[in-house]
Design a protein around this motif. Structure first.
Motif, mmCIF file in Angstrom:
data_model
loop_
_atom_site.group_PDB
_atom_site.id
_atom_site.type_symbol
_atom_site.label_atom_id
_atom_site.label_comp_id
_atom_site.label_asym_id
_atom_site.label_seq_id
_atom_site.Cartn_x
_atom_site.Cartn_y
_atom_site.Cartn_z
ATOM 1 N N MET A 65 0.830 -1.198 0.000
ATOM 2 C CA MET A 65 0.000 0.000 0.000
ATOM 3 C C MET A 65 0.871 1.258 0.000
ATOM 4 N N PHE A 74 -7.367 4.490 -0.360
ATOM 5 C CA PHE A 74 -6.168 4.681 -1.170
ATOM 6 C C PHE A 74 -6.114 6.068 -1.792
ATOM 7 N N THR A 133 -6.390 7.997 6.067
ATOM 8 C CA THR A 133 -6.533 6.596 5.707
ATOM 9 C C THR A 133 -7.857 6.048 6.203
ATOM 10 N N SER A 138 -6.569 0.262 4.274
ATOM 11 C CA SER A 138 -5.622 1.064 3.488
ATOM 12 C C SER A 138 -4.517 1.638 4.366
#
Length: 271
Positions: A67, A134, A213, A217
């Motif tokens: 990520m 994201f 966030t 994620s």
């Protein structure tokens, strides 16, 4: 008359050594203890790479690292495109109306506390009812890093001889094609250095990412911070060592790109 090279005094040498020790000794200790065979981080149990194996078998950590890489690449690319365009506007736009306001807004994230930036972005995403994940982290990191790219590229454009573009336009090129064919290759190392700097800042960020966030994620710094609150594990030392090595490679590449940009500018100046 002969010139004598400057020599460091004993006081300056001791100060230099203490300064570097203060900066880098903790990192050296962390790297050494990442090869510690003992489960206790304060007890040396011999040399081992078991904690690197533990990291590559930890699915949660690998997902967080992936990520971080995805967010870093996406945000660095967006920041590089937007920052380069902003640098061109500031360096080639002259004294257009609103220049001072634009410069102030671009450079504000350089001095703005990250807590304020993260909180303001969080309020923005809540106001527009955007699901945090994201893309919210990517937008936040783009906002943070674009100003750094602008500074790097603008400084390169300021040192570039404008007559090269003018010569291309005298030969029939329009301003856009003159920029693409002449200016862009000369500032490309600075753009690459800006991208690497933006990627490094994104990979390192914890504060802004923690505000923007969402579930599923979490970036690697957030994951590491959540693990450290429960106690430092030797696996954390291995992860941090890998990050230090990766960032070191990026810094070296950025430095080489900057030197290449400067050498190209000097070689092109007589033209």
């Amino acid at each position: 008359m002969t010139s004598h090279p400057l020599r460091l005094s004993r006081f300056n040498l001791v100060s230099l050594v203490l300064g570097f020790a203060f900066l880098y000794l903790p990192i050296v200790i962390l790297v050494i203890y990442s090869f510690n065979a003992s489960r206790l981080v304060t007890v040396w149990g011999g040399w081992s790479t078991r904690w690197y194996t533990e990291f590559f078998n930890d699915r949660a950590m690998l997902d967080a690292a992936w990520m971080s890489i995805r967010v870093g690449v996406a945000s660095a690319t967006l920041a590089t495109v937007l920052g380069t365009l902003a640098a061109v506007a500031l360096a080639r736009g002259g004294g257009f109306r609103g220049r001072a306001v634009m410069s102030g807004m671009l450079y504000a994230p350089l001095v703005m506390p990250e807590v304020i930036t993260g909180l303001s972005l969080l309020l923005l995403f809540v106001a527009i009812d955007a699901g945090r994940g994201f893309w919210t982290v990517t937008i936040a990191h783009t906002t943070l890093t674009m100003c750094f790219v602008t500074v790097v590229v603008q400084s390169r454009l300021a040192a570039l001889d404008r007559s090269l573009e003018e010569a291309a336009m005298d030969l029939g090129r329009d301003p856009f094609r003159a920029f693409v064919s002449v200016t862009l290759p000369l500032i490309w190392p600075a753009i690459a250095a800006g991208w690497m700097l933006a990627f490094t800042l994104s990979l390192d960020d914890l504060v802004i990412a923690s505000f923007t966030t969402g579930p599923g994620s979490a970036t690697l710094p957030i994951r590491i911070y959540s693990e450290v609150r429960l106690g430092v594990k030797p696996e954390i030392n291995a992860i941090c060592t890998l990050i230090v090595g990766f960032i070191t490679v990026l810094i070296v590449l950025a430095s080489l790109a900057t030197k290449l940009s400067s050498s190209k500018g000097e070689s092109a100046a007589p033209l």
